[in-house]
Scaffold this active site. Structure first.
Site, PDB file in Angstrom:
ATOM      1  N   TRP A 192     -45.801  33.041  -3.472  1.00  0.00           N
ATOM      2  CA  TRP A 192     -45.890  31.629  -3.130  1.00  0.00           C
ATOM      3  C   TRP A 192     -46.682  30.927  -4.211  1.00  0.00           C
ATOM      4  O   TRP A 192     -47.693  31.445  -4.683  1.00  0.00           O
ATOM      5  CB  TRP A 192     -46.561  31.434  -1.786  1.00  0.00           C
ATOM      6  CG  TRP A 192     -45.824  32.034  -0.646  1.00  0.00           C
ATOM      7  CD1 TRP A 192     -46.100  33.201  -0.011  1.00  0.00           C
ATOM      8  CD2 TRP A 192     -44.674  31.496   0.012  1.00  0.00           C
ATOM      9  NE1 TRP A 192     -45.212  33.429   1.000  1.00  0.00           N
ATOM     10  CE2 TRP A 192     -44.321  32.391   1.035  1.00  0.00           C
ATOM     11  CE3 TRP A 192     -43.908  30.345  -0.166  1.00  0.00           C
ATOM     12  CZ2 TRP A 192     -43.235  32.163   1.879  1.00  0.00           C
ATOM     13  CZ3 TRP A 192     -42.837  30.119   0.681  1.00  0.00           C
ATOM     14  CH2 TRP A 192     -42.506  31.016   1.683  1.00  0.00           C
ATOM     15  N   ASP A 208     -34.235  34.007  -3.156  1.00  0.00           N
ATOM     16  CA  ASP A 208     -35.315  33.973  -2.161  1.00  0.00           C
ATOM     17  C   ASP A 208     -34.908  34.487  -0.785  1.00  0.00           C
ATOM     18  O   ASP A 208     -35.777  34.760   0.044  1.00  0.00           O
ATOM     19  CB  ASP A 208     -35.847  32.547  -1.994  1.00  0.00           C
ATOM     20  CG  ASP A 208     -36.555  32.023  -3.220  1.00  0.00           C
ATOM     21  OD1 ASP A 208     -36.812  32.820  -4.143  1.00  0.00           O
ATOM     22  OD2 ASP A 208     -36.855  30.815  -3.255  1.00  0.00           O
ATOM     23  N   GLU A 225     -36.593   2.078  25.865  1.00  0.00           N
ATOM     24  CA  GLU A 225     -36.690   1.018  26.870  1.00  0.00           C
ATOM     25  C   GLU A 225     -36.494   1.572  28.287  1.00  0.00           C
ATOM     26  O   GLU A 225     -37.189   1.154  29.231  1.00  0.00           O
ATOM     27  CB  GLU A 225     -35.643  -0.067  26.595  1.00  0.00           C
ATOM     28  CG  GLU A 225     -35.809  -0.752  25.244  1.00  0.00           C
ATOM     29  CD  GLU A 225     -34.983  -0.106  24.141  1.00  0.00           C
ATOM     30  OE1 GLU A 225     -34.468  -0.836  23.279  1.00  0.00           O
ATOM     31  OE2 GLU A 225     -34.841   1.142  24.158  1.00  0.00           O
ATOM     32  N   THR A 279     -42.004  26.137 -11.630  1.00  0.00           N
ATOM     33  CA  THR A 279     -41.612  26.308 -10.233  1.00  0.00           C
ATOM     34  C   THR A 279     -41.249  27.738  -9.868  1.00  0.00           C
ATOM     35  O   THR A 279     -41.106  28.045  -8.688  1.00  0.00           O
ATOM     36  CB  THR A 279     -40.406  25.409  -9.907  1.00  0.00           C
ATOM     37  OG1 THR A 279     -39.292  25.777 -10.743  1.00  0.00           O
ATOM     38  CG2 THR A 279     -40.751  23.951 -10.137  1.00  0.00           C
ATOM     39  N   ALA A 280     -41.052  28.597 -10.828  1.00  0.00           N
ATOM     40  CA  ALA A 280     -40.726  30.009 -10.574  1.00  0.00           C
ATOM     41  C   ALA A 280     -40.914  30.773 -11.873  1.00  0.00           C
ATOM     42  O   ALA A 280     -40.823  30.209 -12.966  1.00  0.00           O
ATOM     43  CB  ALA A 280     -39.286  30.161 -10.078  1.00  0.00           C
ATOM     44  N   GLU A 321     -34.376  21.455  -0.653  1.00  0.00           N
ATOM     45  CA  GLU A 321     -35.290  22.529  -1.057  1.00  0.00           C
ATOM     46  C   GLU A 321     -34.495  23.459  -1.959  1.00  0.00           C
ATOM     47  O   GLU A 321     -33.762  24.323  -1.480  1.00  0.00           O
ATOM     48  CB  GLU A 321     -35.832  23.287   0.155  1.00  0.00           C
ATOM     49  CG  GLU A 321     -36.722  22.453   1.059  1.00  0.00           C
ATOM     50  CD  GLU A 321     -37.472  23.303   2.062  1.00  0.00           C
ATOM     51  OE1 GLU A 321     -38.054  24.329   1.658  1.00  0.00           O
ATOM     52  OE2 GLU A 321     -37.465  22.945   3.258  1.00  0.00           O
ATOM     53  N   ALA A 373     -39.743  33.557 -14.714  1.00  0.00           N
ATOM     54  CA  ALA A 373     -38.442  33.718 -15.374  1.00  0.00           C
ATOM     55  C   ALA A 373     -37.508  34.588 -14.553  1.00  0.00           C
ATOM     56  O   ALA A 373     -36.277  34.408 -14.577  1.00  0.00           O
ATOM     57  CB  ALA A 373     -38.634  34.314 -16.767  1.00  0.00           C
ATOM     58  N   HIS A 403     -33.222   6.207  26.138  1.00  0.00           N
ATOM     59  CA  HIS A 403     -33.808   5.464  25.041  1.00  0.00           C
ATOM     60  C   HIS A 403     -35.205   4.993  25.459  1.00  0.00           C
ATOM     61  O   HIS A 403     -35.602   5.088  26.620  1.00  0.00           O
ATOM     62  CB  HIS A 403     -32.926   4.273  24.673  1.00  0.00           C
ATOM     63  CG  HIS A 403     -31.647   4.667  23.992  1.00  0.00           C
ATOM     64  ND1 HIS A 403     -30.790   3.755  23.423  1.00  0.00           N
ATOM     65  CD2 HIS A 403     -31.076   5.880  23.792  1.00  0.00           C
ATOM     66  CE1 HIS A 403     -29.745   4.382  22.891  1.00  0.00           C
ATOM     67  NE2 HIS A 403     -29.900   5.670  23.116  1.00  0.00           N
TER      68      HIS A 403
END
Length: 380
Positions: A190, A220, A73, A181-182, A313, A184, A71
């Site tokens: 990208w 994907d 410390e 976002t995409a 995601e 059809a 840790h």
């Protein structure tokens, strides 16, 4: 009982904080800098920083090492050698229990430290003030609450898991200027540029788990790994979590390549296909809720796996379902300066019929990332 607050709104401020000096604040700020150095490696432990000072001189510094290692410390004490009479600045209450390592509170006592300044009390029920009590019982002066808000911002996922039973959940979404976002067809690579994708690699590296849906896997063939060499520390990869209610993940999918641990989530009673069984991939069965897998049960399961930071995601359906279920803490939306047209897929699946149903959000931050913009959005 400790006088240090667990959150800014629930406990009174430790009166000793008012007696801290500008030098104390500078040393704690340095400890917070050190803590951030462990953000890619310390999980499931919180990443903590520590600075040891005597007579105005820094004796040693340290931050949390990968799980099972020292840790903060202990690292600082080892660097200092002699810490008798020193002040320790620590971003989180020193632990008081035996885990994979010994209690840091006892190590500070044994080293002869005379004063300990702590940014925040540990929300872990195994500690929760007991470390501070051990220090005080040994005659050590304790100050707690210095730069507490800043310390909370360093380990929000750990604090969330300890205080409410699930980690911090953030959804990463990439969209065009017209909110798509995409295409059809599902094509989405990208939308954003290289700088935004590099930024996402950092988000992955800071995460304990990355959650997606089987639809994203099918469209994907995503790997969901950290691929930037400077971000892959000690070969640690986040857990890849796929919501695959009927176990449709195909043989040969990158998500089954063994490059990172993977968890497939499916309905109770689902027959396991031969390719899934042969892959040896981890699986968990979940119940049904709101027409899909029980997302609350998923988050509880990830908490049991000590996941502090959870990155989603996925496509619009899963992200929308998490938002409707009240399970999203943040949306990180990357907007590219492109137009994709009205046939392309929307940012979120939110079946709303009237303006009275619109979802209010707070835009907490906006910044340029290469050619794109990143919005940090908080549900309200």
């Amino acid at each position: 009982m400790s006088r240090c607050r667990r959150s800014p709104s629930t406990r009174p401020v430790d009166p000793t904080v008012a007696m801290s000096t500008d030098f104390d604040s500078r040393m704690m700020a340095r400890a917070l800098q050190l803590a951030r150095q462990g953000r890619y490696t310390a999980m499931p432990n919180p990443h903590v920083g520590c600075v040891l000072v005597r007579d105005g001189h820094v004796l040693g510094e340290g931050f949390t090492q990968p799980a099972g290692g020292n840790h903060a410390e202990i690292e600082a004490l080892a660097a200092a050698g002699d810490a008798v009479g020193a002040t320790a600045y620590v971003t989180l209450e020193p632990c008081s229990h035996h885990g994979k390592t010994g209690p840091c509170a006892e190590a500070l006592v044994a080293a002869g430290v005379s004063r300990v300044v702590v940014a925040m009390q540990d929300p872990n029920p195994l500690v929760a003030g007991q470390g501070l009590d051990k220090l005080r019982a040994a005659g050590i002066e304790v100050v707690c609450g210095l730069l507490e808000r800043e310390a909370l911002e360093v380990i929000p996922g750990f604090v969330a898991r300890m205080s409410r039973g699930r980690g911090r959940v953030r959804a990463k979404l990439a969209m065009s200027l017209d909110g798509r976002t995409a295409m059809a067809s599902g094509e989405s690579q990208w939308i954003t540029g290289p700088a935004a994708r590099r930024d996402v690699q950092k988000l992955r590296a800071m995460s304990c788990a990355i959650v997606t849906g089987v639809g994203t896997v099918l469209s994907d063939d995503c790997a969901l790994t950290v691929r930037e060499p400077d971000l892959v520390a000690a070969e640690r990869q986040p857990l890849r979590v796929v919501l695959d209610s009927a176990l449709r993940t195909p043989a040969g999918a990158k998500i089954l390549d063994g490059a990172a641990p993977t968890l497939l989530c499916h309905y109770v009673g689902t027959v396991v296909p031969e390719n899934i069984a042969a892959s040896g991939v981890d699986r968990v069965s979940l119940g049904r809720d709101d027409g899909g897998l029980d997302l609350h049960a998923l988050m509880a399961h990830l908490a049991e796996r000590q996941c502090n930071e959870i990155l989603v995601e996925s496509g619009p359906r899963l992200a929308g379902a998490l938002l409707r279920a009240g399970l999203l803490d943040e949306l990180l939306v990357y907007m590219a300066p492109v137009l994709m047209g009205d046939l392309a897929r929307p940012l979120l699946h939110l079946p709303l019929d009237s303006m009275s149903e619109k979802v209010a959000v707070e835009v907490a931050d906006v910044r340029r990332v290469g050619q794109d913009w990143r919005f940090t959005v908080l549900p309200v």
